[in-house]
Design a protein around this motif. Sequence first.
Motif, PDB file in Angstrom:
ATOM      1  N   TYR A 137       0.822  -1.215   0.000  1.00  0.00           N
ATOM      2  CA  TYR A 137       0.000   0.000   0.000  1.00  0.00           C
ATOM      3  C   TYR A 137       0.852   1.259   0.000  1.00  0.00           C
ATOM      4  CZ  TYR A 137      -4.817  -1.394  -0.109  1.00  0.00           C
ATOM      5  OH  TYR A 137      -6.022  -1.847  -0.540  1.00  0.00           O
ATOM      6  N   LEU A 141       0.158   4.108  -2.658  1.00  0.00           N
ATOM      7  CA  LEU A 141      -0.123   5.495  -2.272  1.00  0.00           C
ATOM      8  C   LEU A 141       0.921   6.449  -2.845  1.00  0.00           C
ATOM      9  CD1 LEU A 141      -1.244   4.914   1.427  1.00  0.00           C
ATOM     10  CD2 LEU A 141      -2.703   5.645  -0.470  1.00  0.00           C
ATOM     11  N   ASP A 146      -4.274   4.632  -6.060  1.00  0.00           N
ATOM     12  CA  ASP A 146      -5.313   3.888  -5.327  1.00  0.00           C
ATOM     13  C   ASP A 146      -6.720   4.202  -5.829  1.00  0.00           C
ATOM     14  OD1 ASP A 146      -4.528   6.348  -4.064  1.00  0.00           O
ATOM     15  OD2 ASP A 146      -5.905   5.900  -2.444  1.00  0.00           O
TER      16      ASP A 146
ATOM     17  N   ASN B  84      -9.864  -4.293   3.019  1.00  0.00           N
ATOM     18  CA  ASN B  84      -9.091  -3.620   1.964  1.00  0.00           C
ATOM     19  C   ASN B  84      -8.856  -2.138   2.221  1.00  0.00           C
ATOM     20  OD1 ASN B  84     -11.824  -3.649   1.496  1.00  0.00           O
ATOM     21  ND2 ASN B  84     -11.680  -4.405  -0.602  1.00  0.00           N
ATOM     22  N   ASP B  85      -9.383  -1.619   3.311  1.00  0.00           N
ATOM     23  CA  ASP B  85      -9.012  -0.260   3.706  1.00  0.00           C
ATOM     24  C   ASP B  85      -7.961  -0.242   4.812  1.00  0.00           C
ATOM     25  OD1 ASP B  85     -10.548   1.217   1.960  1.00  0.00           O
ATOM     26  OD2 ASP B  85     -12.313   1.206   3.257  1.00  0.00           O
ATOM     27  N   TYR B  87      -4.993  -1.707   5.536  1.00  0.00           N
ATOM     28  CA  TYR B  87      -3.562  -1.499   5.301  1.00  0.00           C
ATOM     29  C   TYR B  87      -3.294  -0.218   4.526  1.00  0.00           C
ATOM     30  CZ  TYR B  87      -2.410  -5.817   7.549  1.00  0.00           C
ATOM     31  OH  TYR B  87      -2.236  -6.785   8.497  1.00  0.00           O
ATOM     32  N   LYS B  88      -4.297   0.236   3.803  1.00  0.00           N
ATOM     33  CA  LYS B  88      -4.149   1.530   3.147  1.00  0.00           C
ATOM     34  C   LYS B  88      -4.030   2.617   4.214  1.00  0.00           C
ATOM     35  CE  LYS B  88      -7.596   3.573   0.811  1.00  0.00           C
ATOM     36  NZ  LYS B  88      -8.572   3.809  -0.276  1.00  0.00           N
TER      37      LYS B  88
END
Lengths: 246, 246
Positions: A137, A141, A146, B84-85, B87-88
């Motif tokens: 990620y 980013l 993303d 899926n959010d 680790y972002k």
Amino acid sequence: MCPIKLIGFDLDDCLFDSTGLSDRARVKGIDAMINLGLKIEREEAVRILYDIVQEYGSNFSEHYNFFIRRLNQLNDNIEFIRYNDRYKFIAAAVMAYHQEKVNSIRLYNDVEFCLQRLKELAIKTSIITDGLPIKQYEKILRLKIDDLFDLIIISDEIGMKKPNPELFKYWLKNFNIRGEEAIYIGDRIDKDILPANLNNIHSVYLHRGGKYDRSDANIKFEGNFKPDYEITNLDELFDIINENSE
Amino acid sequence: MCPIKLIGFDLDDCLFDSTGLSDRARVKGIDAMINLGLKIEREEAVRILYDIVQEYGSNFSEHYNFFIRRLNQLNDNIEFIRYNDRYKFIAAAVMAYHQEKVNSIRLYNDVEFCLQRLKELAIKTSIITDGLPIKQYEKILRLKIDDLFDLIIISDEIGMKKPNPELFKYWLKNFNIRGEEAIYIGDRIDKDILPANLNNIHSVYLHRGGKYDRSDANIKFEGNFKPDYEITNLDELFDIINENSE
């Protein structure tokens, strides 16, 4: 034939030059130590560091630490590194390595145009990648991509890793489409092409010259290891889409 | 009395605002997650993060990871964060945290002048600090002070940690001088002042307002816990040197 509705991309060495970036960053680390006074030939240092990366894996967090340890054992020609210099060298190397990784990560030239055109064609897009979720990620980013994909799958997040074909089945199910309606693009025969083929996904072997690239004409891939297509640039993807829409 | 020949400094919250830098960096991490869409009040997020830092220690590498895990358990008002959010958010927080740490570390205003004046007086200087060696050297290199000191001791490098008085004995022995000829300056009574006193080193308690600073007038330190001097600025150090040179 059915038109293509979904395209998946591997991340490293597919959307950006991961191999080249790591190579450059590792050398920056070596240079930082030499600049601080480490007495070693740059070329020899690089060779020793790559031995360590090879032996301990690329995600090991102590490459430079082991590099310094090894120097003290390995070579009688290298001046012994005293304890109060060791961590200074390691810290300098790690700092330079990260700085290079942060500052010079960028997309391959053909990526943005490709994604834009796929959006115009109303084709859904995904990344499917292995790797440590935070690291993956971080790359996504920093590349600012993303928001450009409909779904990003880091395999560890769902507990299935390439080349498990179930990972690709999960992906198809998420979009409720069949393999024949999807294309998957990757740089590894064993981890990208094989599981795509096992799900009847159109498999595309992308040659970017990274560390897993086997473009040697003498190597013939057969059966489920044989990619449906081989390309060197994402522009070629649109020929494949057209061919499958006729 | 014997003139002062050697001065030792603690690093964090003595030469730079370590507490303030960490505080700012942690909040930058929170802000990065909120900017990416995490739904939480900033103030509440900071409180939860500080609970985690308190519980797991400041060198724990998974503060933001545990922060996200905890949010999903803790508060019914906070929207569940899907895998899926997660680790972002964590990656964005870690990136913002490090960026702040790298970009805004700087010496206290009084340090450079102090070191320069000590050099003119031919007084030797040292850093003696606990902490992870790579992290400590990273700070030292970013502050560009590694060449300004005659000796830097990261306690883990020699296997003795504050407040072990042997660490300070080792330091004196390195310069072949007696405790009476040295001054040690730190921000912690238990880890800096006590071991200095046990070695007859002149102990200076420097109040910078960091997280270990106890400047409450109601607290009286006694015996070996009592600093010989208390100062708020390194300029005051020269009065102490003069006093001990008469």
